[in-house]
Design a protein around this motif. Structure first.
Motif, PDB file in Angstrom:
ATOM      1  N   LEU A   1       0.828  -1.211   0.000  1.00 49.35           N
ATOM      2  CA  LEU A   1       0.000   0.000   0.000  1.00 49.35           C
ATOM      3  C   LEU A   1       0.860   1.258   0.000  1.00 49.35           C
ATOM      4  N   LYS A   2       1.987   1.220   0.713  1.00 50.67           N
ATOM      5  CA  LYS A   2       2.904   2.367   0.706  1.00 50.67           C
ATOM      6  C   LYS A   2       3.430   2.648  -0.707  1.00 50.67           C
ATOM      7  N   LYS A   3       3.789   1.559  -1.410  1.00 54.83           N
ATOM      8  CA  LYS A   3       4.292   1.718  -2.787  1.00 54.83           C
ATOM      9  C   LYS A   3       3.246   2.359  -3.684  1.00 54.83           C
ATOM     10  N   GLN A   4       1.992   1.902  -3.522  1.00 53.82           N
ATOM     11  CA  GLN A   4       0.922   2.470  -4.340  1.00 53.82           C
ATOM     12  C   GLN A   4       0.750   3.960  -4.067  1.00 53.82           C
ATOM     13  N   VAL A   5       0.817   4.339  -2.797  1.00 55.34           N
ATOM     14  CA  VAL A   5       0.690   5.756  -2.452  1.00 55.34           C
ATOM     15  C   VAL A   5       1.846   6.555  -3.031  1.00 55.34           C
ATOM     16  N   GLN A   6       3.072   6.017  -2.947  1.00 55.73           N
ATOM     17  CA  GLN A   6       4.230   6.715  -3.498  1.00 55.73           C
ATOM     18  C   GLN A   6       4.103   6.910  -5.005  1.00 55.73           C
ATOM     19  N   ASN A   7       3.592   5.889  -5.714  1.00 60.53           N
ATOM     20  CA  ASN A   7       3.382   6.006  -7.166  1.00 60.53           C
ATOM     21  C   ASN A   7       2.384   7.108  -7.489  1.00 60.53           C
ATOM     22  N   LEU A   8       1.288   7.156  -6.716  1.00 53.02           N
ATOM     23  CA  LEU A   8       0.280   8.192  -6.940  1.00 53.02           C
ATOM     24  C   LEU A   8       0.853   9.581  -6.680  1.00 53.02           C
ATOM     25  N   GLN A   9       1.650   9.701  -5.613  1.00 53.97           N
ATOM     26  CA  GLN A   9       2.261  10.999  -5.320  1.00 53.97           C
ATOM     27  C   GLN A   9       3.226  11.419  -6.425  1.00 53.97           C
ATOM     28  N   GLN A  10       3.976  10.451  -6.982  1.00 50.37           N
ATOM     29  CA  GLN A  10       4.912  10.748  -8.059  1.00 50.37           C
ATOM     30  C   GLN A  10       4.179  11.231  -9.303  1.00 50.37           C
ATOM     31  N   GLN A  11       3.037  10.575  -9.600  1.00 48.24           N
ATOM     32  CA  GLN A  11       2.250  10.985 -10.770  1.00 48.24           C
ATOM     33  C   GLN A  11       1.699  12.394 -10.612  1.00 48.24           C
ATOM     34  N   ILE A  12       1.271  12.726  -9.375  1.00 43.19           N
ATOM     35  CA  ILE A  12       0.752  14.077  -9.132  1.00 43.19           C
ATOM     36  C   ILE A  12       1.855  15.108  -9.320  1.00 43.19           C
ATOM     37  N   LYS A  13       3.077  14.802  -8.883  1.00 41.80           N
ATOM     38  CA  LYS A  13       4.198  15.736  -9.074  1.00 41.80           C
ATOM     39  C   LYS A  13       4.469  15.976 -10.562  1.00 41.80           C
ATOM     40  N   GLN A  14       4.418  14.882 -11.352  1.00 47.32           N
ATOM     41  CA  GLN A  14       4.652  15.014 -12.788  1.00 47.32           C
ATOM     42  C   GLN A  14       3.594  15.906 -13.440  1.00 47.32           C
ATOM     43  N   VAL A  15       2.360  15.767 -13.000  1.00 47.95           N
ATOM     44  CA  VAL A  15       1.282  16.605 -13.541  1.00 47.95           C
ATOM     45  C   VAL A  15       1.542  18.064 -13.214  1.00 47.95           C
ATOM     46  N   LYS A  16       1.970  18.341 -11.958  1.00 48.56           N
ATOM     47  CA  LYS A  16       2.255  19.722 -11.553  1.00 48.56           C
ATOM     48  C   LYS A  16       3.366  20.329 -12.406  1.00 48.56           C
ATOM     49  N   ILE A  17       4.436  19.516 -12.645  1.00 44.03           N
ATOM     50  CA  ILE A  17       5.555  20.015 -13.464  1.00 44.03           C
ATOM     51  C   ILE A  17       5.076  20.360 -14.862  1.00 44.03           C
ATOM     52  N   GLY A  18       4.248  19.488 -15.423  1.00 44.79           N
ATOM     53  CA  GLY A  18       3.732  19.723 -16.781  1.00 44.79           C
ATOM     54  C   GLY A  18       2.855  20.953 -16.855  1.00 44.79           C
ATOM     55  N   THR A  19       2.026  21.181 -15.877  1.00 47.06           N
ATOM     56  CA  THR A  19       1.142  22.355 -15.916  1.00 47.06           C
ATOM     57  C   THR A  19       1.899  23.644 -15.689  1.00 47.06           C
ATOM     58  N   GLU A  20       2.984  23.603 -14.934  1.00 45.91           N
ATOM     59  CA  GLU A  20       3.770  24.824 -14.727  1.00 45.91           C
ATOM     60  C   GLU A  20       4.541  25.210 -15.986  1.00 45.91           C
ATOM     61  N   SER A  21       5.050  24.200 -16.724  1.00 51.16           N
ATOM     62  CA  SER A  21       5.821  24.499 -17.933  1.00 51.16           C
ATOM     63  C   SER A  21       4.913  24.951 -19.083  1.00 51.16           C
ATOM     64  N   GLN A  22       3.653  24.503 -19.097  1.00 51.30           N
ATOM     65  CA  GLN A  22       2.725  24.894 -20.150  1.00 51.30           C
ATOM     66  C   GLN A  22       1.418  25.366 -19.533  1.00 51.30           C
ATOM     67  N   PRO A  23       1.405  26.581 -19.024  1.00 50.53           N
ATOM     68  CA  PRO A  23       0.212  27.058 -18.335  1.00 50.53           C
ATOM     69  C   PRO A  23      -0.997  27.209 -19.242  1.00 50.53           C
ATOM     70  N   HIS A  24      -0.786  27.471 -20.559  1.00 57.57           N
ATOM     71  CA  HIS A  24      -1.922  27.697 -21.460  1.00 57.57           C
ATOM     72  C   HIS A  24      -2.675  26.396 -21.749  1.00 57.57           C
ATOM     73  N   THR A  25      -2.029  25.256 -21.417  1.00 59.63           N
ATOM     74  CA  THR A  25      -2.729  23.975 -21.656  1.00 59.63           C
ATOM     75  C   THR A  25      -3.143  23.321 -20.347  1.00 59.63           C
ATOM     76  N   LYS A  26      -3.304  24.174 -19.336  1.00 65.72           N
ATOM     77  CA  LYS A  26      -3.575  23.655 -17.983  1.00 65.72           C
ATOM     78  C   LYS A  26      -4.820  22.786 -17.916  1.00 65.72           C
ATOM     79  N   GLN A  27      -5.851  23.138 -18.709  1.00 64.23           N
ATOM     80  CA  GLN A  27      -7.106  22.418 -18.620  1.00 64.23           C
ATOM     81  C   GLN A  27      -7.115  21.128 -19.416  1.00 64.23           C
ATOM     82  N   THR A  28      -6.166  20.961 -20.370  1.00 67.73           N
ATOM     83  CA  THR A  28      -6.283  19.832 -21.299  1.00 67.73           C
ATOM     84  C   THR A  28      -5.162  18.828 -21.220  1.00 67.73           C
ATOM     85  N   LEU A  29      -4.044  19.171 -20.541  1.00 74.36           N
ATOM     86  CA  LEU A  29      -2.893  18.284 -20.593  1.00 74.36           C
ATOM     87  C   LEU A  29      -2.776  17.378 -19.371  1.00 74.36           C
ATOM     88  N   ARG A  30      -3.829  17.131 -18.637  1.00 71.85           N
ATOM     89  CA  ARG A  30      -3.753  16.242 -17.480  1.00 71.85           C
ATOM     90  C   ARG A  30      -3.626  14.803 -17.968  1.00 71.85           C
TER      91      ARG A  30
END
Length: 580
Positions: free
Chosen positions: A382-411
């Motif tokens: 269960l810890k591993k699953q939580v860590q994977n989910l947290q890692q995916q959320i970080k990647q999404v944040k990085i992507g939205t910061e680098s391309q703010p104009h596509t914030k609504q569509t690039l999730r």
């Protein structure tokens, strides 16, 4: 002459006859030899350990003119008069029936007069803790300024009920419980003197049943002698004490350890058919399990306490069962025996007990280890699953910061939005949390954090696996708020009523107070805390109060009620005030 009970006939007549109180007797004899006699003594200890006997021997010794090595001669006129109870200068008073102020004032008035026959006037006040407050106050003045040639000997089984002002004016002697071996040796001596046949195993049963009281041991022996027509046999001793035959008890436990439910029930019915008391059977079981637990740690101690009588079956049983199992079985037995006190059908409870013990969750060390392994592997997964989910959320944040104009569509499709957790998670129960926070203090939280490790150790393996990532974040004298690092563990804890009940019961054992437990997640805790502080604040200006995990905006007026409340709840070291 009419028959006298053994404990009266064989009451010690000098210090050397007393059993198991070597420290007390040696001190009193040395005081008599060196003439360092105090005006007041306090004898404390369990029933039947020789307090009143020691007081009478001391009264003889202090008045005997033929004292030898601190022992009274028992031959002079004074000693014989005290033995017969005819000496007016030795007064024995039962405080249970003479506990009023008037009785003590009468003693105080008469104590002023010199002794008539002996050298010292000795007052022996038995069960002195039964005196009223006024009576103690009346006695206090006499102890503070005692008349010449007057000695007070106070005896009690409950010294905690005696005012400290009385205790501080006496020399205190603590009488210890008499060991089973010492009781056994004394009974052997008495029966040899009486030329009575006896079975040593029967005397061992009597010695254990006496529970540290020599008078109780002789009273039980008296019953056995009467029942067996002046003969002491094992069967008669078991019948009189209500104890269970050792062979049947070991057989029952062996079947329990082997999980042979039907055979264990048959043995139980055989024990009850012999007329054994259900409550006593439960107590015998607890003692036997306690002996097994101690034997695993210190075999010599158990051999000494059981007079060296340990069967091969007992030793095998100690190897067959684990400490964890014994803890659980003793807890179950404790609960059942308490319930049996209020029922007229103890056999039903004993049958349920037998089935419970046979169907316990862990049968041996291997199964215990396997349960622990399974639980830890589940938690790690269960810890591993939580860590994977947290890692995916970080990647999404990085992507939205680098391309703010596509914030609504690039999730990414496989990412989990933060809000999805909050919509599916069970919200914290504010009706349970807020009452705790209203009375919470930092001192209570520190105390709970110090107890937390002990509380976790009292839980089962499965319960510890569920609670190992939790911590107390707020506490009052009647409740504690527990925060979980992971939402899924929070959900399981909320639905587990037995876990909550077990933790509340264990907290009561550790603190002596009743506690209510409320759950919250670490993520939700700042919001809950902020909401509570907002509801308890006044004013319209805003400042930011940061707790241990995150800052929460709260409206604050010049009146700093909200800041004071936050400091009281979480400590000044965890509070930081920032201006907007």
């Amino acid at each position: 002459m009419s028959y006298q009970a053994l404990y009266r006939v064989w009451r010690p007549q000098n210090f050397g006859d007393m059993v198991g109180q070597e420290v007390v007797t040696r001190t009193l004899k040395n005081a008599l030899i060196t003439k360092q006699i105090s005006h007041a003594y306090l004898f404390t200890g369990p029933r039947g350990t020789g307090k009143t006997s020691a007081a009478k021997i001391f009264a003889k010794a202090v008045n005997c003119h033929f004292l030898k090595d601190g022992e009274p001669c028992n031959e002079c006129i004074t000693c014989r008069a005290i033995n017969n109870g005819s000496l007016n200068d030795v007064i024995e008073i039962d405080a249970a029936s003479n506990n009023g102020v008037e009785e003590i004032r009468d003693i105080r008035d008469k104590a002023k007069y010199a002794p008539t026959e002996a050298d010292y006037k000795v007052y022996i006040i038995d069960e002195v803790h039964m005196l009223s407050t006024g009576a103690f106050n009346a006695l206090l003045k006499t102890l503070e300024e005692p008349p010449a040639n007057v000695i007070f000997v106070l005896a009690t089984t409950e010294p905690q009920k005696i005012p400290l002002t009385i205790i501080s004016r006496t020399q205190r002697f603590d009488f210890r419980r008499i060991s089973a071996q010492e009781s056994y040796d004394r009974m052997v001596y008495i029966l040899d003197q009486k030329k009575v046949d006896y079975d040593p195993s029967a005397l061992r049963v009597v010695a254990r049943a006496a529970e540290g009281g020599m008078r109780d041991a002789l009273s039980i022996l008296d019953q056995v002698l009467s029942f067996g027509d002046n003969e002491v046999t094992l069967e008669n001793a078991l019948l009189v004490t209500g104890s269970v035959n050792e062979e049947l008890l070991n057989q029952y436990l062996t079947q329990i350890f082997s999980k042979q439910t039907s055979l264990a029930l048959e043995t139980l019915h055989k024990i009850l058919a012999e007329g054994k008391d259900g409550q006593r059977f439960g107590e015998d079981l607890i003692v036997e399990l306690r002996n097994l637990l101690l034997y695993q740690q210190d075999p010599a101690l158990v051999e000494e306490q059981n007079l060296g009588e340990l069967s091969e079956q007992f030793i095998e049983s100690a190897k067959q069962v684990t400490s964890e199992e014994l803890y659980g079985m003793i807890d179950t037995l404790n609960m059942i025996t308490q319930q049996m006190r209020f029922t007229t059908h103890p056999d039903v409870y004993l049958e349920v007990l037998t089935i419970k013990l046979c169907n316990r969750s862990s049968g041996n060390s291997e199964s215990t280890d396997s349960v622990s392994t399974v639980q830890s592997s589940e938690v790690e997964e269960l810890k591993k699953q939580v860590q994977n989910l947290q890692q995916q959320i970080k990647q999404v944040k990085i992507g939205t910061e680098s391309q703010p104009h596509t914030k609504q569509t690039l999730r990414p499709q496989n990412s989990v939005p933060k809000k999805s957790k909050k919509t599916t998670r069970t919200p914290a129960n504010l009706t349970k949390i807020y009452p705790i926070l209203e009375a919470a203090t930092k001192d209570n939280l520190n105390e709970m954090q110090n107890l937390w490790r002990d509380l976790m150790n009292m839980l089962s393996v499965t319960q510890r696996a569920l609670m190992h990532v939790s911590k107390p974040v707020a506490a009052s004298k009647e409740g504690v708020v527990v925060a979980f690092d992971y939402d899924f563990l929070f959900e399981k804890a909320v639905d587990n009523d037995s876990l909550r009940s077990e933790m509340e019961a264990n907290l009561a054992k550790l603190t002596g107070s009743e506690f209510k437990i409320a759950y919250v997640t670490v993520e939700e805790w700042p919001e809950v805390r902020a909401g509570f502080l907002k509801n308890h604040s006044v004013g319209s200006q805003k400042e930011q109060v940061d707790g241990p995990e995150t800052g929460v905006e709260q409206p604050v007026e010049k009146n700093s009620e909200i800041i004071d409340k936050a400091v009281e709840l979480f400590g000044s070291e965890n509070i930081e005030i920032k201006n907007d």
